[in-house]
Design a protein around this motif. Structure first.
Motif, PDB file in Angstrom:
ATOM      1  N   SER A 215      97.253  48.497 -58.777  1.00 37.52           N
ATOM      2  CA  SER A 215      96.416  47.483 -59.394  1.00 37.52           C
ATOM      3  C   SER A 215      97.017  46.197 -59.383  1.00 37.52           C
ATOM      4  CB  SER A 215      96.019  47.814 -60.900  1.00 37.52           C
ATOM      5  OG  SER A 215      95.454  46.791 -61.465  1.00 37.52           O
ATOM      6  N   MET A 216      98.291  46.096 -59.824  1.00 37.41           N
ATOM      7  CA  MET A 216      99.192  45.035 -59.686  1.00 37.41           C
ATOM      8  C   MET A 216      99.382  44.099 -58.425  1.00 37.41           C
ATOM      9  SD  MET A 216     102.398  45.733 -62.247  1.00 37.41           S
ATOM     10  CE  MET A 216     102.123  45.756 -64.248  1.00 37.41           C
ATOM     11  N   ARG A 217      99.225  45.307 -57.203  1.00 40.18           N
ATOM     12  CA  ARG A 217      99.629  44.779 -55.955  1.00 40.18           C
ATOM     13  C   ARG A 217      98.280  44.211 -55.130  1.00 40.18           C
ATOM     14  NH1 ARG A 217     104.568  45.916 -53.611  1.00 40.18           N
ATOM     15  NH2 ARG A 217     106.007  46.720 -54.967  1.00 40.18           N
ATOM     16  N   SER A 218      97.235  44.396 -55.832  1.00 44.90           N
ATOM     17  CA  SER A 218      95.736  44.115 -55.524  1.00 44.90           C
ATOM     18  C   SER A 218      95.549  42.398 -55.819  1.00 44.90           C
ATOM     19  CB  SER A 218      94.735  44.811 -56.063  1.00 44.90           C
ATOM     20  OG  SER A 218      94.347  44.667 -57.506  1.00 44.90           O
ATOM     21  N   PHE A 219      96.547  41.714 -56.820  1.00 44.72           N
ATOM     22  CA  PHE A 219      96.476  40.797 -57.302  1.00 44.72           C
ATOM     23  C   PHE A 219      96.412  39.539 -56.394  1.00 44.72           C
ATOM     24  CE2 PHE A 219      98.050  36.844 -59.734  1.00 44.72           C
ATOM     25  CZ  PHE A 219      97.179  37.067 -60.864  1.00 44.72           C
ATOM     26  N   ARG A 220      95.578  38.814 -56.407  1.00 44.60           N
ATOM     27  CA  ARG A 220      95.394  37.603 -55.466  1.00 44.60           C
ATOM     28  C   ARG A 220      95.167  36.199 -56.167  1.00 44.60           C
ATOM     29  NH1 ARG A 220      90.548  39.347 -51.695  1.00 44.60           N
ATOM     30  NH2 ARG A 220      91.988  41.213 -51.776  1.00 44.60           N
ATOM     31  N   VAL A 221      95.583  34.990 -55.721  1.00 46.05           N
ATOM     32  CA  VAL A 221      95.592  34.095 -56.278  1.00 46.05           C
ATOM     33  C   VAL A 221      94.839  32.982 -55.588  1.00 46.05           C
ATOM     34  CG1 VAL A 221      96.840  31.877 -57.213  1.00 46.05           C
ATOM     35  CG2 VAL A 221      97.720  34.107 -57.310  1.00 46.05           C
ATOM     36  N   TYR A 222      93.926  32.227 -56.368  1.00 42.95           N
ATOM     37  CA  TYR A 222      92.885  31.182 -55.734  1.00 42.95           C
ATOM     38  C   TYR A 222      93.469  29.800 -55.988  1.00 42.95           C
ATOM     39  CZ  TYR A 222      89.954  35.310 -54.678  1.00 42.95           C
ATOM     40  OH  TYR A 222      89.495  36.558 -54.262  1.00 42.95           O
ATOM     41  N   PRO A 223      92.912  28.855 -55.494  1.00 44.51           N
ATOM     42  CA  PRO A 223      93.186  27.245 -55.772  1.00 44.51           C
ATOM     43  C   PRO A 223      92.711  27.300 -57.096  1.00 44.51           C
ATOM     44  CG  PRO A 223      92.296  27.262 -53.498  1.00 44.51           C
ATOM     45  CD  PRO A 223      92.055  28.773 -54.209  1.00 44.51           C
ATOM     46  N   ALA A 224      93.726  26.454 -57.853  1.00 45.55           N
ATOM     47  CA  ALA A 224      93.744  26.043 -59.237  1.00 45.55           C
ATOM     48  C   ALA A 224      92.483  25.212 -59.467  1.00 45.55           C
ATOM     49  CB  ALA A 224      94.957  25.348 -59.781  1.00 45.55           C
ATOM     50  N   SER A 225      91.885  25.458 -61.039  1.00 45.23           N
ATOM     51  CA  SER A 225      90.854  24.437 -61.214  1.00 45.23           C
ATOM     52  C   SER A 225      91.092  23.105 -61.300  1.00 45.23           C
ATOM     53  CB  SER A 225      90.106  25.170 -62.474  1.00 45.23           C
ATOM     54  OG  SER A 225      89.090  24.108 -63.000  1.00 45.23           O
ATOM     55  N   THR A 226      90.070  22.114 -61.009  1.00 48.47           N
ATOM     56  CA  THR A 226      90.557  20.931 -61.493  1.00 48.47           C
ATOM     57  C   THR A 226      89.882  20.174 -62.606  1.00 48.47           C
ATOM     58  OG1 THR A 226      88.694  20.108 -59.905  1.00 48.47           O
ATOM     59  CG2 THR A 226      90.638  20.444 -58.880  1.00 48.47           C
ATOM     60  N   LEU A 227      89.209  20.951 -63.428  1.00 45.59           N
ATOM     61  CA  LEU A 227      88.896  20.633 -64.620  1.00 45.59           C
ATOM     62  C   LEU A 227      89.751  20.030 -65.652  1.00 45.59           C
ATOM     63  CD1 LEU A 227      85.903  23.263 -65.372  1.00 45.59           C
ATOM     64  CD2 LEU A 227      85.609  21.061 -64.473  1.00 45.59           C
ATOM     65  N   SER A 228      89.329  19.265 -66.610  1.00 46.48           N
ATOM     66  CA  SER A 228      90.396  18.758 -67.696  1.00 46.48           C
ATOM     67  C   SER A 228      90.712  19.899 -68.781  1.00 46.48           C
ATOM     68  CB  SER A 228      89.835  17.602 -68.284  1.00 46.48           C
ATOM     69  OG  SER A 228      88.540  17.992 -68.959  1.00 46.48           O
ATOM     70  N   ALA A 229      91.552  19.746 -69.490  1.00 38.95           N
ATOM     71  CA  ALA A 229      91.867  20.800 -70.515  1.00 38.95           C
ATOM     72  C   ALA A 229      90.740  21.114 -71.377  1.00 38.95           C
ATOM     73  CB  ALA A 229      93.266  20.420 -71.150  1.00 38.95           C
TER      74      ALA A 229
END
Length: 258
Positions: A215-229
């Motif tokens: 499961s940990m090795r299936s982890f994938r990252v996408y571009p970060a959100s540009t919304l404000s906090a």
């Protein structure tokens, strides 16, 4: 430095070296000189390491990194994606996103097993540190907070197309003390650092290790959100509310929030 460069040149053609890092970690695989850095082709992908972080390089005949022999294919369940931390992970079968534990950004819970309910936590942090430095600081903090700490396995490897690092550690906790074993997987995407952690009693660790590791090795990252906090906070509040309604079978209310 001359000795280091000479070792790198000698090892660049050998498929089976051990890179000893200044933080005590090790990376095993084929080493290629990349100028100010080295590239190590491990069993799980390529890892780039700055030369200043390298203590020495040991030549040896290639064998898979420690821990790989016990790594078996594991069937995973449904995926989970987070709207703001910008990741996706395939969870172990019948596991689900649930109430976050402590300072975790997200927690994933498995079905109860007798009196025990397994949990995998995800921590998120923005840090300009290189991944090896980030892991070193994490290990140092762990050693200060736990007793009888022993690092039994560690490996730098690629997680999808990102830099990754994984280690397993044993320690004692509780009263009376019980030997625990944990596995941590780190994924770096620039300044964004993700840490996945799972621990249980050492006696039960092997029971969960194959599927948690997969499961940990299936982890994938996408571009970060540009919304404000503030916009993130508002959206996440509605998102979590809708998700809770969905779990309770209140689909009309869930659609209202989504």
């Amino acid at each position: 430095m001359r000795t280091l460069i000479a070792l790198l040149l000698l090892s660049s053609l050998a498929f089976g070296d051990i890179v000893h890092l200044r933080n005590g970690g090790k990376i095993e695989g084929k080493v290629v000189d990349k100028g100010d850095a080295i590239e190590v082709e491990t069993a799980n992908g390529k890892v780039t390491v700055e030369k200043e972080l390298v203590e020495r390089i040991e030549k040896k005949d290639y064998t898979p990194p420690k821990g790989m022999a016990s790594r078996k294919p594991a069937k995973l369940g449904a995926p989970y994606a987070h709207p703001f931390y910008a990741f996706k992970i395939y969870l172990p079968p019948k596991w689900a996103y649930g109430k976050s534990s402590g300072q975790a950004a997200a927690s994933f819970w498995g079905p109860k097993d007798q009196l025990y309910q397994p949990r995998m936590d995800l921590f998120y942090q923005v840090s300009k540190k290189e991944l090896v430095e980030f892991v070193t600081a994490y290990k140092d903090a762990f050693k200060k907070s736990m007793k009888d700490v022993q690092f039994v396995y560690e490996e730098a490897s690629g997680i999808r197309d990102k830099q990754g690092y994984q280690f397993s550690v044993t320690f004692t906790d509780g009263d009376p003390p019980v030997t625990q074993q944990a596995i941590f997987t780190f994924v770096s995407d620039g300044d964004r650092k993700y840490v996945l952690g799972f621990n249980t009693s050492q006696a039960w660790f092997e029971r969960y290790y194959p599927v948690v590791d997969a499961s940990m090795r299936s982890f994938r990252v996408y571009p970060a959100s540009t919304l404000s906090a503030e916009d993130r906070r508002r959206f996440l509040t509605r998102y979590q509310s809708g998700e809770q309604y969905y779990k309770e079978g209140k689909f009309t209310e869930a659609l209202g929030d989504f």
